[in-house]
Design an enzyme around this catalytic site. Structure first.
Site, PDB file in Angstrom:
ATOM      1  N   GLY C 110      91.057  72.812  56.175  1.00 60.78           N
ATOM      2  CA  GLY C 110      92.508  72.775  56.246  1.00 60.78           C
ATOM      3  C   GLY C 110      93.145  72.605  54.883  1.00 60.78           C
ATOM      4  O   GLY C 110      92.565  72.921  53.846  1.00 60.78           O
ATOM      5  N   CYS C 111      94.343  72.142  54.916  1.00 62.13           N
ATOM      6  CA  CYS C 111      95.150  72.064  53.703  1.00 62.13           C
ATOM      7  C   CYS C 111      94.845  70.775  52.958  1.00 62.13           C
ATOM      8  O   CYS C 111      95.719  69.949  52.732  1.00 62.13           O
ATOM      9  CB  CYS C 111      96.628  72.137  54.046  1.00 62.13           C
TER      10      CYS C 111
END
Lengths: 253, 526, 112
Positions: C110-111
């Site tokens: 993810g981020c």
């Protein structure tokens, strides 16, 4: 009724047909392929009127190019404005003179310098800037050469060795009525006309498609209203219908 | 350890355009996704690794690639048009941060497009079929596929190139199409596809299951109470709330993201708005956009719709994330609409900044700006927000709203140079599904123009912190800016600043739990 | 790639994370840390973090957020260590990634 006249007559008929049909097909293609998503580069106008204004600024003033690179803008703007003036002046071979056409004649005449100068500048950039040189294909150089050739041969006729323009007008007025009139055998004129026919022939298969294509660019011609109005393509709608079951599966998954 | 150089900054506030250095980033693509991840996304998985561990392409890869290209160009006008009308003017060549940082000419937008365009011309145009060399058309070979994989995963799909193209040619669109084609021949990106499959499985990119999410939120409630003395709620899966907040999962996990989440909660608390998160749709991000897959993007988006229906919310508010907001603002209505079941008084979706700014303008929040006096702030316009979305009802609202909120909560705000903000903003270098360690060199180099601008305002005007509203930007910057001499904690969330300055007036949340009230009573008695 | 630990071959992915999470043992953790480009010798302080990560994962099937981790470390090891600087000093590439690798947890996506 010389061979040259007939040859050029047929050539221009063919070139005109190829140009019109070719560009028409591309325009149809661009118009009918959907833009399934809203992808205007924001900030974008939120109304259709605003989009018209944006497109006007893009097509007439080359706004994005101006923001991107002032030198390229200068030469491109110079070339295009001059091209249009030259083309407008050329309409004297196809139609009767009116006051407006008369008025723009001197501007169109001297625009040839601006046109060739702009092209030379564009070509210089294509040769001197390593980045532009890297991305250029032979066709990019040939296109510039073709246009410069057209401009220079035309200028040769205007400023160096004039040709019988009344006869030229007669030839082309005749073409419009499917008549074959004599065409002057001036070599410069024949070169000029041949290059023009070549330009017309390759227009629909070359990057000149940017002229009509710009009007269909989703990043520029879309209204920025996705929240207010649902924008969806036909195939995406079909996807919804077909994937209704998918949605349920996902829900329970 | 690193076999590459961190780009030098000149500190003068302008971006120096480098000479081309061919092949500088050749062979520096991300890790390739395994067949299992491909299968989860309905991509072809009939390929395996060869003896050396490198993944082969699918059988008949060439035909399948060309068929996919033909399919895409008939479904996306952007692809067909952009492949046709580029005049090779070079206006875009110096606009991509990856070209600026790596000097690799294939990171110039038009050259990146040409990787696909050359093949398109060879197989789908008259000139390319009959005069390939003249128009620069090439056959589709495995080397070409490798270049595709390599360079289309060196595009963060930031769309800066599109801003400057006279025709609006958007390399990001070409990049998305190319990734879609690559996904169909066994060249998916491990990072992106693994993340998407986690969303399908768990609901968020990180793979945070509901218990972990609940535990984290509980911890945050404790922290806020310890800090402010007021019980601010972080509700999860609460039906009947007015607002469904959809935020990137990084907001539950990473810093400075989590500080922004606390800011959201405080704002909702203070405004008396009932809200909830959804464990089912616990991800604002939508990496389906990055891989150019309409189907997968839609699948992810539908989770939000379903969560909204299930939790009976009245509006959907998105947290601070760049591409999440772009997908939400521009695509959610298309992908998962219509949203006629939500309150028509509010646009769908809303950005948290639209909520916060509205409250500030109406005097609903008590702000103590001096709380942020230790900071001189600048703001990074995230690409997807800046060039792909809007806030408010006027063009350019996506630039005004964050700055308005920052100026409302901070006394010292400085903008970066004009040609590096607004719709000319430079990518953080980690967008478009490139925020993976295997692309660290690319991320560092891609951040160079932004770092240049930040260095300028830091030195010239004493900027100490940079605020961002994109989860990827925050993560990317915290990893990358130390390479440029800045500190990790110089990146802040905008709602982190709001959280710091917001003086909570409301003693009890509108969503207070009954037992919480009892405890308060007992404390009062004692 | 693979690690050879005590005669047993342990498979890892390109980034060094365990392919099979069940392959983890403390010896594997030590070996993974030493196999890095810049080797890390795990000491007691490292192990406390690693153990906490494994406990958290066992309960939630996900690695703890940095904030959760720092809070927990602060409680266990003292407030002076309950901050990200301390964690980064132990795991320079980030506690979320580096420590997870040694603890045999999956790589956070993810981020982040």
């Amino acid at each position: 009724m010389t061979f040259v006249s007939i040859f050029y007559g047929l050539l221009f008929w063919a070139a005109t047909l190829v140009l019109v049909v070719g560009v028409g097909r591309k325009i149809y293609l661009y118009a009918t392929i959907p833009a399934p998503l809203k992808i205007p580069t924001t900030p974008a106008p939120v109304t259709q009127v605003g989009v018209v204004g944006r497109m006007f600024r893009e097509v007439v003033l080359f706004e994005s190019l101006f923001r991107a690179n002032k030198y390229t803008w200068l030469f491109a703007f110079m070339f295009h404005m001059a091209l249009w003036l030259v083309l407008l002046r050329h309409t004297r071979y196809f139609m009767d003179m009116n006051s407006l056409l008369s008025f723009i004649q001197p501007f169109g005449k001297y625009a040839s310098f601006a046109m060739v100068f702009g092209l030379a500048g564009l070509w210089a950039r294509r040769l001197l800037v390593d980045r532009v040189r890297y991305i250029s294909a032979p066709s990019d150089h040939l296109m510039l050469a073709l246009l410069i050739g057209i401009g220079l041969s035309g200028m040769m006729m205007t400023f160096v060795s004039p040709t019988d323009i009344t006869m030229v007008k007669g030839f082309f007025r005749g073409l419009m009525t499917f008549d074959f009139h004599p065409l002057p055998a001036s070599p410069i004129l024949l070169v000029h006309l041949f290059l023009v026919a070549l330009l017309m022939l390759i227009f629909p298969i070359s990057k000149l498609l940017h002229a009509p294509g710009v009007f269909f660019s989703p990043t520029r011609n879309q209204v920025d209203n996705p929240r207010e109005k649902r924008h969806i393509a036909a195939w995406a709608l079909a996807l919804e219908k077909n994937k209704q079951s998918d949605r349920n599966e996902v829900k329970h998954g | 350890m690193a076999d590459y150089e961190v780009p030098k900054l000149n500190g003068e506030g302008y971006i120096q355009i480098p000479k081309i250095k061919p092949g500088a980033m050749a062979g520096k693509g991300p890790f390739i996704a395994k067949p299992d991840f491909q299968k989860a996304l309905n991509f072809p998985a009939d390929f395996q690794a060869d003896g050396a561990g490198k993944f082969e392409l699918v059988p008949d890869w060439k035909d399948r690639a060309l068929n996919k290209l033909d399919d895409l160009r008939h479904r996306y006008r952007s692809l067909q048009l952009y492949l046709d009308i580029c005049v090779k003017c070079g206006a875009c060549t110096d606009k991509c941060h990856y070209y600026v940082g790596t000097h690799d000419p294939k990171n110039m937008p038009v050259a990146r497009q040409d990787l696909l365009r050359k093949v398109y011309r060879r197989y789908f145009t008259f000139a390319g079929k009959h005069f390939p060399k003249l128009v620069g058309a090439v056959d589709l070979t495995e080397e070409v596929v490798d270049d595709w994989y390599n360079y289309y995963h060196q595009c963060s799909q930031c769309r800066r190139c599109s801003v400057y193209c006279p025709y609006g040619i958007d390399t990001a669109e070409v990049s998305m199409a190319a990734r879609e084609i690559l996904d169909h021949i066994g060249r998916g990106s491990k990072y992106n596809n693994e993340i998407i499959s986690k969303v399908f499985k768990v609901g968020n990119n990180l793979g945070l299951p509901q218990p972990a999410l609940a535990d984290t939120l509980e911890g945050l409630e404790e922290d806020v109470e310890a800090d402010t003395g007021i019980k601010v709620r972080f509700p999860l899966d609460e039906e009947g709330a007015e607002v469904l907040l959809v935020t990137p999962s990084a907001d539950f996990f990473a810093e400075p993201h989590v500080d922004g989440l606390m800011g959201y909660a405080k704002v909702f608390h203070e405004a008396g708005i009932s809200w909830t998160l959804s464990s089912y749709a616990s991800e604002g991000a939508n990496f389906g956009m990055f891989i150019g897959s309409y189907e997968n993007m839609r699948r992810i988006a539908l989770r939000i719709r379903e969560a909204a229906i299930k939790l009976k919310v009245k509006r959907i508010v998105f947290g601070e994330c760049g591409h999440a907001w772009r997908v939400a603002y521009s695509f959610l209505n298309t992908l998962a609409g219509p949203f006629d079941f939500l309150d028509p008084k509010y646009p769908v979706p809303q950005h948290i900044l639209e909520v916060t700014w509205g409250l500030i303008q109406n005097g609903k929040l008590v702000i103590d700006k001096t709380q942020n006096d230790d900071k001189v702030l600048t703001f990074h316009d995230s690409c997807n927000v800046a060039r792909g979305s809007r806030m408010g009802d006027k063009p350019g609202g996506q630039f005004e709203y964050p700055r308005n909120v920052i100026k409302a909560v901070c006394n010292h705000f400085v903008d970066m140079p004009a040609d590096t903000i607004h719709d000319a903003t430079y990518c953080c270098g980690g967008g478009g599904g490139l925020l993976t360690d295997d692309l660290m060199e690319l991320r560092i180099k891609g951040a160079q123009p932004r770092m240049e601008a930040l260095k300028y305002v830091t030195e010239q005007q004493g900027v100490t912190h940079m605020a961002a509203i994109c989860a990827i930007c925050k993560s990317q910057f915290t990893k990358v800016i130390p390479y440029y001499g800045f500190k990790m904690d110089q990146i802040v969330s905008v709602h982190q600043l709001v959280s710091k300055a917001l003086v909570l007036q409301r003693p009890v949340s509108v969503q207070a739990r009954p037992d919480d009230d009892d405890e308060d009573d007992e404390n009062d008695d004692a | 790639m693979a690690l050879d630990i005590g005669g047993k071959t342990i498979a890892t992915d390109e980034e060094g994370y365990l392919e099979n999470l069940n392959d983890w043992t403390p010896e594997v953790a030590t070996a993974m840390a030493l196999a890095e480009e810049t080797p890390v010798a795990l000491n007691d302080e490292h192990w406390e973090i690693i153990n906490f990560l494994r406990e958290y994962y066992e309960e939630y099937q996900i690695a703890p957020a940095v904030r959760v981790l720092t809070k927990a470390v602060g409680k266990r090891l003292g407030a002076d260590k309950g901050n990200s600087k301390y964690l980064y000093s132990l795991f320079p590439y980030g506690p979320g990634k580096q420590a997870c690798k040694y603890a045999g947890l999956p790589k956070p996506t993810g981020c982040v």
